[in-house]
Motif scaffolding. Structure first.
Motif, PDB file in Angstrom:
ATOM      1  N   UNK A 105      39.198  33.472  29.097  1.00  0.00           N
ATOM      2  CA  UNK A 105      38.372  34.254  30.029  1.00  0.00           C
ATOM      3  C   UNK A 105      38.986  34.086  31.408  1.00  0.00           C
ATOM      4  N   UNK A 106      39.262  35.212  32.041  1.00  0.00           N
ATOM      5  CA  UNK A 106      39.875  35.200  33.367  1.00  0.00           C
ATOM      6  C   UNK A 106      38.825  35.643  34.380  1.00  0.00           C
ATOM      7  N   UNK A 146      38.157  43.014  27.389  1.00  0.00           N
ATOM      8  CA  UNK A 146      37.250  43.843  28.185  1.00  0.00           C
ATOM      9  C   UNK A 146      36.934  43.143  29.502  1.00  0.00           C
ATOM     10  N   UNK A 147      36.512  43.956  30.467  1.00  0.00           N
ATOM     11  CA  UNK A 147      36.096  43.475  31.785  1.00  0.00           C
ATOM     12  C   UNK A 147      34.580  43.533  31.832  1.00  0.00           C
ATOM     13  N   UNK A 148      33.939  42.380  31.982  1.00  0.00           N
ATOM     14  CA  UNK A 148      32.492  42.332  32.047  1.00  0.00           C
ATOM     15  C   UNK A 148      32.014  41.821  33.396  1.00  0.00           C
ATOM     16  N   UNK A 149      30.843  42.289  33.820  1.00  0.00           N
ATOM     17  CA  UNK A 149      30.270  41.850  35.098  1.00  0.00           C
ATOM     18  C   UNK A 149      28.903  41.211  34.883  1.00  0.00           C
ATOM     19  N   UNK A 150      28.752  40.515  33.764  1.00  0.00           N
ATOM     20  CA  UNK A 150      27.501  39.820  33.498  1.00  0.00           C
ATOM     21  C   UNK A 150      27.522  38.406  34.046  1.00  0.00           C
ATOM     22  N   UNK A 151      26.554  37.612  33.574  1.00  0.00           N
ATOM     23  CA  UNK A 151      26.499  36.209  33.975  1.00  0.00           C
ATOM     24  C   UNK A 151      26.421  36.037  35.478  1.00  0.00           C
ATOM     25  N   UNK A 172      33.680  39.664  38.330  1.00  0.00           N
ATOM     26  CA  UNK A 172      33.460  39.670  36.891  1.00  0.00           C
ATOM     27  C   UNK A 172      34.482  38.850  36.139  1.00  0.00           C
ATOM     28  N   UNK A 173      34.585  39.141  34.846  1.00  0.00           N
ATOM     29  CA  UNK A 173      35.390  38.322  33.949  1.00  0.00           C
ATOM     30  C   UNK A 173      36.159  39.217  32.981  1.00  0.00           C
ATOM     31  N   UNK A 174      37.412  38.849  32.748  1.00  0.00           N
ATOM     32  CA  UNK A 174      38.253  39.576  31.804  1.00  0.00           C
ATOM     33  C   UNK A 174      38.403  38.710  30.558  1.00  0.00           C
ATOM     34  N   UNK A 175      37.835  39.184  29.468  1.00  0.00           N
ATOM     35  CA  UNK A 175      37.831  38.452  28.203  1.00  0.00           C
ATOM     36  C   UNK A 175      39.026  38.902  27.364  1.00  0.00           C
TER      37      UNK A 175
END
Length: 201
Positions: A105-106, A146-151, A172-175
């Motif tokens: 996770x980036x 994927x790029x997520x903006x949760x958490x 966000x985070x790049x998984x």
């Protein structure tokens, strides 16, 4: 340096076939090699950047580092939500468990250079283009990403954990993981003609 020659068919192919694949499509316990993640990051570093501010900042979590991220974000969620009286156990468990199902996770940060006197939007756009470079590279490698903006993305108190200051942004985070299937998702886009106006006179 001579002008490089590109294969436009391959460029079109990778751009038009980039896809987001999510945690349910991740192959667990089969990590991506670190040198491939390094390749994603190196390509991110070549995104366009006004005044060469290079505002992207990345924190890579893998191995035991994924547990550190999972514990941090789930605990911070618990503290925030219990104060507001809206704690949801399923959300807590998702924040604690999902990071452990991926390879890397980036965390995506935008480091503000206030001396450059640039609109914040330009710096945010530069980071987004850096992430697109990672996306394209991951797809070219056949990886799920994927790029997520949760958490904790929009929680100001989370910024120090990722080395960010008050004026910076966590974006966000790049998984990244290997996919657990051979089938590649079909893309869906409306016609570009519906989104463009040409002015010729």
């Amino acid at each position: 340096m001579n002008r490089p020659v590109f294969n436009i068919e391959e460029v079109n192919k990778i751009i038009r076939n980039r896809r987001s694949l999510f945690v349910a499509q991740f192959k667990e316990n089969d990590p991506v090699e670190d040198h491939i993640i390094q390749e994603l990051l190196e390509n991110a570093n070549w995104a366009p950047t006004h005044k060469l501010t290079e505002p992207w900042r990345f924190t890579v979590f893998t191995g035991e580092g994924l547990h550190k991220l999972a514990d941090f974000q789930s605990q911070l969620y618990k503290e925030r939500s219990q104060k507001n009286g809206n704690f949801i156990e399923a959300t807590y468990q998702k924040l604690k468990e999902n990071p452990l199902k991926t390879s890397h996770i980036i965390a995506i940060g935008m480091k503000r250079d206030l001396k450059a006197n640039l609109p914040e939007m330009e710096e945010v756009a530069a980071v987004a283009m850096a992430v697109q470079n990672m996306y394209l590279t991951a797809s070219a490698r056949g990886l799920a990403a994927y790029w997520g903006t949760g958490g904790p993305t929009f929680w100001p108190e989370a910024k120090p954990f990722f080395g960010l200051e008050e004026e910076d942004k966590l974006m966000g985070f790049f998984y990244v993981a290997k996919p657990n299937m051979d089938r590649w998702p079909q893309g869906r886009r409306g016609p570009i003609s519906e989104k463009v106006q040409w002015v010729r006179e």
